[in-house]
Design an enzyme around this catalytic site. Structure first.
Site, PDB file in Angstrom:
ATOM      1  N   LYS A  33       0.841  -1.195   0.000  1.00  0.00           N
ATOM      2  CA  LYS A  33       0.000   0.000   0.000  1.00  0.00           C
ATOM      3  C   LYS A  33       0.879   1.249   0.000  1.00  0.00           C
ATOM      4  O   LYS A  33       2.085   1.190   0.268  1.00  0.00           O
ATOM      5  CB  LYS A  33      -0.934   0.000   1.209  1.00  0.00           C
ATOM      6  CG  LYS A  33      -0.231   0.102   2.557  1.00  0.00           C
ATOM      7  CD  LYS A  33      -1.211   0.074   3.703  1.00  0.00           C
ATOM      8  CE  LYS A  33      -0.489   0.187   5.041  1.00  0.00           C
ATOM      9  NZ  LYS A  33      -1.418   0.240   6.182  1.00  0.00           N
ATOM     10  N   ARG A 128     -11.288   0.344  14.313  1.00  0.00           N
ATOM     11  CA  ARG A 128     -10.897   1.144  13.154  1.00  0.00           C
ATOM     12  C   ARG A 128     -11.672   0.642  11.938  1.00  0.00           C
ATOM     13  O   ARG A 128     -12.675   1.205  11.571  1.00  0.00           O
ATOM     14  CB  ARG A 128      -9.369   1.073  12.948  1.00  0.00           C
ATOM     15  CG  ARG A 128      -8.841   2.125  12.009  1.00  0.00           C
ATOM     16  CD  ARG A 128      -7.333   2.123  11.906  1.00  0.00           C
ATOM     17  NE  ARG A 128      -6.805   0.877  11.358  1.00  0.00           N
ATOM     18  CZ  ARG A 128      -5.543   0.708  10.994  1.00  0.00           C
ATOM     19  NH1 ARG A 128      -4.675   1.697  11.145  1.00  0.00           N
ATOM     20  NH2 ARG A 128      -5.120  -0.439  10.497  1.00  0.00           N
ATOM     21  N   TYR A 242      15.950  31.536   7.508  1.00  0.00           N
ATOM     22  CA  TYR A 242      14.786  32.340   7.860  1.00  0.00           C
ATOM     23  C   TYR A 242      14.750  32.717   9.344  1.00  0.00           C
ATOM     24  O   TYR A 242      15.117  31.918  10.213  1.00  0.00           O
ATOM     25  CB  TYR A 242      13.511  31.566   7.541  1.00  0.00           C
ATOM     26  CG  TYR A 242      13.117  31.597   6.076  1.00  0.00           C
ATOM     27  CD1 TYR A 242      12.882  32.801   5.422  1.00  0.00           C
ATOM     28  CD2 TYR A 242      12.974  30.413   5.357  1.00  0.00           C
ATOM     29  CE1 TYR A 242      12.522  32.830   4.086  1.00  0.00           C
ATOM     30  CE2 TYR A 242      12.597  30.426   4.016  1.00  0.00           C
ATOM     31  CZ  TYR A 242      12.375  31.643   3.395  1.00  0.00           C
ATOM     32  OH  TYR A 242      12.014  31.668   2.074  1.00  0.00           O
ATOM     33  N   MET A 290      11.515  25.353   2.126  1.00  0.00           N
ATOM     34  CA  MET A 290      10.798  24.518   1.166  1.00  0.00           C
ATOM     35  C   MET A 290      11.738  23.679   0.299  1.00  0.00           C
ATOM     36  O   MET A 290      11.492  22.499   0.057  1.00  0.00           O
ATOM     37  CB  MET A 290       9.907  25.378   0.265  1.00  0.00           C
ATOM     38  CG  MET A 290       9.077  24.563  -0.709  1.00  0.00           C
ATOM     39  SD  MET A 290       8.049  25.565  -1.798  1.00  0.00           S
ATOM     40  CE  MET A 290       6.821  26.186  -0.636  1.00  0.00           C
TER      41      MET A 290
END
Length: 345
Positions: A33, A128, A242, A290
């Protein structure tokens, strides 16, 4: 050449499957998965099929169809999410086996695809997915007449061997399934490690295949090397990155490397994380942005073209520990901008 290099060792995945298969007193499947936990189901699943895996597991029908495309006909592909509204056409076309989680899913499946293969997922205490005991009791006779391919449940605390929930779920699963004429499955990687009482007819290793806990003996599967774009000398009192988050207390050499949170490297990693230049450990400085990360390479005489974040010095679990998470999250977050290569094919 500013893309980071993510290398996936298929030989290591193969070795991990063999080791977990040797521990399983039954058929051993494979969970692929989430695109094989972010590592590429189109490469991993065919390799495991060649190794002898005949039963694969995905989370959704769409994932199952992609794995079917990679595998072709033959292996069974079980879908944990079951049969959702609108899934019938894809389930049929890809020859998938949904693990039905409720009476609603059961009715939807037999009405839309009469005679088509299915399995059953039971809730043994995790609350679940799966049918609870009362729901299963009401449906069991009808379901068994349709000959389910598998009856399964999932352990909530298998990574804690001494947790009382494990024995409780084992007992509950037996109460719900003993005497039924269908293969049973309770264990993923953690359950395999709990021992043969938890194995039943099929085990479903997932995270252990990909080199992470709770399989302590797993071979490491991924390495990540990030290019150095620029180095600079930073003076005492100058800031890096930053918000002036890091201020140099002495003269230092800083490398800017080409990766960031857009590549799945969480900003929270910054305070505790190191990278490696050969055998030299280099502290991550300031904030992860980023696309870029700044690193202290003062101790490195000749800065290499890349720095290692994942590899022989540090695995996904060590990185996960820095931000109080798990190796699963580190693996599945690795982004699409990396240049990916595979070894061991």
């Amino acid at each position: 050449m500013a893309q980071a290099q993510l290398t996936i060792d298929l030989d290591a995945i193969r070795a991990n499957w063999r080791a977990l298969d040797a521990l399983s007193d039954c058929e051993t499947g494979a969970v692929v998965k989430a695109d094989s936990y972010g590592l590429g189901a189109d490469r991993v699943a065919p390799m495991l099929a060649r190794e002898g895996v005949r039963r694969f597991f995905t989370a959704t029908v769409e994932e199952g169809a992609a794995v079917r495309k990679a595998l072709g006909k033959g292996p069974e592909i079980n879908v944990f999410g079951g049969h959702m509204a609108g899934d019938a056409k894809l389930i049929k076309a890809a020859g998938l086996t949904p693990m039905l989680n409720s009476i609603d899913q059961m009715l939807r499946h037999v009405e839309a695809l009469p005679g088509h293969a299915f399995g059953i997922q039971l809730d043994s205490g995790m609350n679940r997915l799966g049918m609870e005991a009362e729901e299963w009791a009401a449906l069991r006779e009808l379901a068994m007449k349709q000959k389910p391919r598998l009856i399964m449940s999932h352990l909530a605390c298998a990574d804690e061997p001494n947790h009382g929930m494990n024995a409780h779920q084992l007992r509950t699963f037996r109460e719900m399934t003993d005497g039924l004429d269908a293969p049973r499955s309770l264990s993923a990687t953690g359950g395999i490690l709990l021992g043969k009482n938890y194995h039943f007819d099929v085990t479903r290793p997932g995270i252990g295949l990909y080199g992470a806990m709770p399989f302590r003996d797993a071979q490491r599967v991924v390495s990540l090397h990030i290019p150095v774009i620029q180095t600079r000398e930073v003076k005492t009192g100058e800031s890096v990155g930053y918000a002036n988050h890091f201020v140099a207390r002495s003269p230092m050499k800083v490398a800017t490397i080409s990766a960031g949170y857009a590549d799945g490297l969480h900003r929270a990693l910054a305070p505790k994380t190191y990278l490696w230049a050969g055998e030299t450990r280099c502290k991550l400085l300031g904030r992860i942005s980023m696309d870029l990360i700044t690193v202290d390479v003062t101790a490195v005489e000749n800065v290499p073209e890349t720095l290692e974040l994942l590899g022989s010095h540090q695995g996904v679990d060590q990185l996960a520990n820095h931000i109080d998470t798990i190796g699963y999250e580190i693996l599945t977050a690795l982004g699409g901008r990396y240049t990916r290569s595979y070894t061991g094919e």
